[in-house]
Design a protein around this motif. Sequence first.
Motif, PDB file in Angstrom:
ATOM      1  N   UNK A   3       0.925  -1.254   0.075  1.00  0.00           N
ATOM      2  CA  UNK A   3       0.069  -0.075   0.003  1.00  0.00           C
ATOM      3  C   UNK A   3       0.878   1.136  -0.203  1.00  0.00           C
ATOM      4  N   UNK A   4       0.249   2.270  -0.529  1.00  0.00           N
ATOM      5  CA  UNK A   4       0.894   3.680  -0.743  1.00  0.00           C
ATOM      6  C   UNK A   4       0.227   4.792   0.117  1.00  0.00           C
ATOM      7  N   UNK A   5       0.973   5.646   0.499  1.00  0.00           N
ATOM      8  CA  UNK A   5       0.349   6.730   1.454  1.00  0.00           C
ATOM      9  C   UNK A   5       1.723   7.536   1.831  1.00  0.00           C
ATOM     10  N   UNK A   6       1.256   8.815   2.182  1.00  0.00           N
ATOM     11  CA  UNK A   6       2.295   9.840   2.854  1.00  0.00           C
ATOM     12  C   UNK A   6       1.787  10.337   4.224  1.00  0.00           C
ATOM     13  N   UNK A   7       2.702  10.464   5.340  1.00  0.00           N
ATOM     14  CA  UNK A   7       2.435  10.474   6.686  1.00  0.00           C
ATOM     15  C   UNK A   7       2.751  11.960   6.779  1.00  0.00           C
ATOM     16  N   UNK A   8       1.923  12.921   7.230  1.00  0.00           N
ATOM     17  CA  UNK A   8       2.121  14.318   7.222  1.00  0.00           C
ATOM     18  C   UNK A   8       3.257  14.219   8.588  1.00  0.00           C
ATOM     19  N   UNK A   9       4.175  15.278   8.432  1.00  0.00           N
ATOM     20  CA  UNK A   9       5.229  15.303   9.411  1.00  0.00           C
ATOM     21  C   UNK A   9       4.689  15.506  10.781  1.00  0.00           C
ATOM     22  N   UNK A  10       3.441  16.175  10.937  1.00  0.00           N
ATOM     23  CA  UNK A  10       2.933  16.500  12.372  1.00  0.00           C
ATOM     24  C   UNK A  10       2.172  15.206  13.046  1.00  0.00           C
ATOM     25  N   UNK A  11       2.122  14.221  12.169  1.00  0.00           N
ATOM     26  CA  UNK A  11       1.698  12.884  13.073  1.00  0.00           C
ATOM     27  C   UNK A  11       2.626  12.082  13.335  1.00  0.00           C
ATOM     28  N   UNK A  12       4.113  12.668  13.433  1.00  0.00           N
ATOM     29  CA  UNK A  12       5.082  11.914  14.110  1.00  0.00           C
ATOM     30  C   UNK A  12       5.008  11.887  15.689  1.00  0.00           C
ATOM     31  N   UNK A  13       4.852  10.965  16.290  1.00  0.00           N
ATOM     32  CA  UNK A  13       5.051  11.175  18.132  1.00  0.00           C
ATOM     33  C   UNK A  13       6.384  11.505  18.269  1.00  0.00           C
ATOM     34  N   UNK A  14       6.543  12.706  18.711  1.00  0.00           N
ATOM     35  CA  UNK A  14       7.903  13.172  19.186  1.00  0.00           C
ATOM     36  C   UNK A  14       8.314  12.879  20.359  1.00  0.00           C
ATOM     37  N   UNK A  15       7.262  12.644  21.282  1.00  0.00           N
ATOM     38  CA  UNK A  15       7.830  11.977  22.863  1.00  0.00           C
ATOM     39  C   UNK A  15       6.880  11.087  23.339  1.00  0.00           C
ATOM     40  N   UNK A  16       7.230  10.212  24.388  1.00  0.00           N
ATOM     41  CA  UNK A  16       6.504   9.348  24.784  1.00  0.00           C
ATOM     42  C   UNK A  16       5.004   9.730  25.206  1.00  0.00           C
ATOM     43  N   UNK A  17       4.050   8.849  25.355  1.00  0.00           N
ATOM     44  CA  UNK A  17       2.662   9.024  25.542  1.00  0.00           C
ATOM     45  C   UNK A  17       2.727   9.872  26.970  1.00  0.00           C
ATOM     46  N   UNK A  18       3.423   9.331  27.924  1.00  0.00           N
ATOM     47  CA  UNK A  18       3.238   9.875  29.426  1.00  0.00           C
ATOM     48  C   UNK A  18       4.068  11.242  29.358  1.00  0.00           C
ATOM     49  N   UNK A  19       4.755  11.725  28.387  1.00  0.00           N
ATOM     50  CA  UNK A  19       5.163  12.999  28.347  1.00  0.00           C
ATOM     51  C   UNK A  19       4.245  13.825  27.765  1.00  0.00           C
ATOM     52  N   UNK A  20       3.526  13.409  26.665  1.00  0.00           N
ATOM     53  CA  UNK A  20       2.630  14.268  26.145  1.00  0.00           C
ATOM     54  C   UNK A  20       1.376  14.506  27.101  1.00  0.00           C
ATOM     55  N   UNK A  21       1.189  13.535  27.863  1.00  0.00           N
ATOM     56  CA  UNK A  21      -0.032  13.871  28.856  1.00  0.00           C
ATOM     57  C   UNK A  21       0.582  13.449  30.213  1.00  0.00           C
ATOM     58  N   UNK A  22       1.041  14.838  30.685  1.00  0.00           N
ATOM     59  CA  UNK A  22       1.634  14.523  32.249  1.00  0.00           C
ATOM     60  C   UNK A  22       0.577  13.916  33.098  1.00  0.00           C
ATOM     61  N   UNK A  23       0.992  12.973  33.793  1.00  0.00           N
ATOM     62  CA  UNK A  23       0.132  12.316  34.859  1.00  0.00           C
ATOM     63  C   UNK A  23      -0.507  10.954  34.338  1.00  0.00           C
ATOM     64  N   UNK A  24      -0.408  10.925  32.768  1.00  0.00           N
ATOM     65  CA  UNK A  24      -0.843   9.485  32.287  1.00  0.00           C
ATOM     66  C   UNK A  24       0.551   8.496  32.440  1.00  0.00           C
ATOM     67  N   UNK A  25       0.183   7.326  31.767  1.00  0.00           N
ATOM     68  CA  UNK A  25       1.056   6.192  31.769  1.00  0.00           C
ATOM     69  C   UNK A  25       1.266   6.057  30.310  1.00  0.00           C
ATOM     70  N   UNK A  26       2.312   5.069  29.863  1.00  0.00           N
ATOM     71  CA  UNK A  26       2.577   4.674  28.397  1.00  0.00           C
ATOM     72  C   UNK A  26       1.458   3.990  27.743  1.00  0.00           C
ATOM     73  N   UNK A  27       0.484   3.815  28.525  1.00  0.00           N
ATOM     74  CA  UNK A  27      -0.895   2.960  27.738  1.00  0.00           C
ATOM     75  C   UNK A  27      -1.736   4.102  27.535  1.00  0.00           C
ATOM     76  N   UNK A  28      -1.431   5.343  27.385  1.00  0.00           N
ATOM     77  CA  UNK A  28      -2.430   6.285  27.087  1.00  0.00           C
ATOM     78  C   UNK A  28      -2.115   6.600  25.392  1.00  0.00           C
ATOM     79  N   UNK A  29      -2.352   5.582  24.661  1.00  0.00           N
ATOM     80  CA  UNK A  29      -2.254   5.589  23.061  1.00  0.00           C
ATOM     81  C   UNK A  29      -3.557   5.316  22.687  1.00  0.00           C
ATOM     82  N   UNK A  30      -3.740   5.596  21.523  1.00  0.00           N
ATOM     83  CA  UNK A  30      -4.844   5.041  20.817  1.00  0.00           C
ATOM     84  C   UNK A  30      -4.712   3.495  20.224  1.00  0.00           C
TER      85      UNK A  30
END
Length: 347
Positions: A3-30
């Motif tokens: 399959x072919x597609x393009x991923x926009x740069x802003x959809x890169x996860x730049x830090x871990x989930x627990x850093x993106x949402x302080x107080x959360x855990x690493x399971x705080x992903x979709x």
Amino acid sequence: MTVTFRVPEELSARVPAEVRAPGGDRDAVRLLVSRGVEVSHLAFAELPSLLRAGDVLVVNTSPTLAAAVDGRIGDARVVVHFSTRGDDGRWAVELREPDGRGTTRVRAGTRAGTGVRLAGGARLGIEEPLSPGASRLWWARVSRDVPGLLREHGRPIRYAYTERDQPLSAYQTVFALPARDGSGSAEMPSAGRPFTARTVTELVSRGVQFAPVRLDTGVASAEAHEPPYPERFAVPEASARVIGAVRAGGGRVIAVGTTAVRALESAAGPDGAVRARAGWTDLVVTPERGVRVVDGLLTGLHEPEASHLLMLEAVAGREAVARGYEEALRGRYLWHEFGDVHLLLPG
């Protein structure tokens, strides 16, 4: 053709989930769930509700190494990415150069005979390409023990899509087990990252089993999309027995990560029976080859042209993968090792 597609740069996860949402855990992903071409959008915490008593999750126990070490070639700064330990004591390495933003880029001009002065006074000598005609990974000898060098002077491999350095603990999964010889993975077996002790406990309480395997991943630089190189793996006898019993009882074998698929399928015979096995695997799982053991796969979101997409198609079919990635892009899911995850189940 995958399959072919393009991923926009802003959809890169730049830090871990627990850093993106302080107080959360690493399971705080979709969690994107594909059952054939039917797609659901859930949270990773809902994973236990999607599995059944009698299913088994095959997990990779390889720990992540602090595999990036600073060095110099003459007056030029370089960064050495240690990939894989060979049976003869040499290491497969990639030489890269700092990009001025705290990460690295491809370095041209590596050749046999190149010498590198490493942090701590060690020396590395480039000997030959890992594969004939290739120029990215090279076999090299180091003047001291590499596991000790990495513990003292290494840091986790980091690519340009990340925002800043993270501690090595951010790259270890709950399943990681240290090896006595100090070996491990150059890059995190990241599909297992969202699991927490709470998630594992809930899964076990629901009757889901775990089967540990090991595959030490080598470097997979973001700029390159080669098929995976040979990697060291092991499927223990106990795990082979659990998987055999689950299949005989009608349960599903769900691999956590493409590394678990590669290890498991490398230990499976033509009849689909899994036997204890350890060594090196050069298996590349494609739709043409298919899978013999795996019924489903939990994995991250892969880049366009990555060879892993062929493995996804082997497990779920091209139409299911295309539909899943269409929904992931539409739903603004996050890519890379700190991003969201994708569960592919039988339709």
